[in-house]
Design a protein around this motif. Structure first.
Motif, PDB file in Angstrom:
ATOM      1  N   ALA A  13      14.750  35.412 -23.033  1.00 45.42           N
ATOM      2  CA  ALA A  13      13.745  34.638 -22.312  1.00 45.42           C
ATOM      3  C   ALA A  13      13.032  33.678 -23.249  1.00 45.42           C
ATOM      4  CB  ALA A  13      12.737  35.587 -21.668  1.00 45.42           C
ATOM      5  N   SER A  17      11.052  30.895 -18.917  1.00 43.73           N
ATOM      6  CA  SER A  17      11.817  31.872 -18.134  1.00 43.73           C
ATOM      7  C   SER A  17      11.281  33.299 -18.259  1.00 43.73           C
ATOM      8  CB  SER A  17      13.291  31.848 -18.551  1.00 43.73           C
ATOM      9  OG  SER A  17      13.445  32.219 -19.906  1.00 43.73           O
ATOM     10  N   PHE A  20      10.597  35.053 -14.997  1.00 40.50           N
ATOM     11  CA  PHE A  20      11.841  35.352 -14.293  1.00 40.50           C
ATOM     12  C   PHE A  20      12.427  36.666 -14.811  1.00 40.50           C
ATOM     13  CE2 PHE A  20      16.474  35.173 -14.120  1.00 40.50           C
ATOM     14  CZ  PHE A  20      16.703  34.930 -12.776  1.00 40.50           C
ATOM     15  N   LEU A  42      14.223  26.629 -10.029  1.00 36.23           N
ATOM     16  CA  LEU A  42      14.852  27.508 -11.010  1.00 36.23           C
ATOM     17  C   LEU A  42      15.892  26.662 -11.732  1.00 36.23           C
ATOM     18  CD1 LEU A  42      15.184  30.595 -11.911  1.00 36.23           C
ATOM     19  CD2 LEU A  42      17.189  30.573 -10.456  1.00 36.23           C
ATOM     20  N   PRO A  43      15.903  26.603 -13.049  1.00 37.42           N
ATOM     21  CA  PRO A  43      15.005  27.316 -13.966  1.00 37.42           C
ATOM     22  C   PRO A  43      13.598  26.742 -13.942  1.00 37.42           C
ATOM     23  CG  PRO A  43      16.412  25.768 -15.173  1.00 37.42           C
ATOM     24  CD  PRO A  43      16.876  25.757 -13.745  1.00 37.42           C
ATOM     25  N   TRP A  58       4.177  31.489  -9.802  1.00 39.24           N
ATOM     26  CA  TRP A  58       5.421  32.243  -9.656  1.00 39.24           C
ATOM     27  C   TRP A  58       5.339  33.048  -8.370  1.00 39.24           C
ATOM     28  CZ3 TRP A  58       9.806  31.990 -12.627  1.00 39.24           C
ATOM     29  CH2 TRP A  58       9.717  31.189 -13.763  1.00 39.24           C
TER      30      TRP A  58
END
Ligand code: ZN
Length: 137
Positions: A13, A17, A20, A42-43, A58
């Motif tokens: 990550a 990210s 995520f 995304l990303p 998010w």
């Protein structure tokens, strides 16, 4: 898969990210969502490609989508994949809009069809690393 050591490369990550991958560890598919127009992306990236806003949050996605396209990998480009080759790689279009690169599991290669409905499964491949794959829904 958890009962044997996972020896294939694991994504690392970065700042864009982290949410995520943290979400995946908690069995949530997290997408960045524009606070202005609501478009998911995304990303993760700084600006919304639809309205150019830098305001975002998010949000947990449904984990549902459809198989946009796929291929079967026969070439062994990395020794760690030798024992799983041939394997499929897929692009799933999420119900929220973004497309994700993944694999389809619990499906024979001859049963893969574009536009088939799929849902996310969370593959805890090692401590702190979860890969999001999809299965037929
Ligand atoms: Zn936007």
């Amino acid at each position: 898969m958890a009962d044997q050591e996972y020896t294939r490369p694991i994504p690392v990550a970065d700042e864009a990210s982290q949410e995520f991958f943290d979400g995946a560890n908690e069995e949530k598919l997290m997408l960045q969502k524009c606070s202005q127009c609501g478009t998911h992306r995304l990303p993760g990236r700084e600006r919304c490609l639809d309205c150019w806003s830098t305001e975002s949050e998010w949000a947990q996605a449904s984990g549902k989508g459809k198989l946009y396209t796929y291929g079967i990998m026969h070439q062994k480009y990395h020794p760690a994949f030798a024992d799983v080759t041939p394997y499929n790689y897929a692009i799933v279009e999420l119900d929220e809009g973004p497309r994700i690169v993944t694999n389809i599991v619990n499906c024979d290669p001859e049963d893969l069809k574009t536009d088939m409905p799929v849902e996310a499964v969370f593959d805890h491949v090692s401590d702190g690393a979860t890969l999001i794959r999809f299965r037929p829904a």
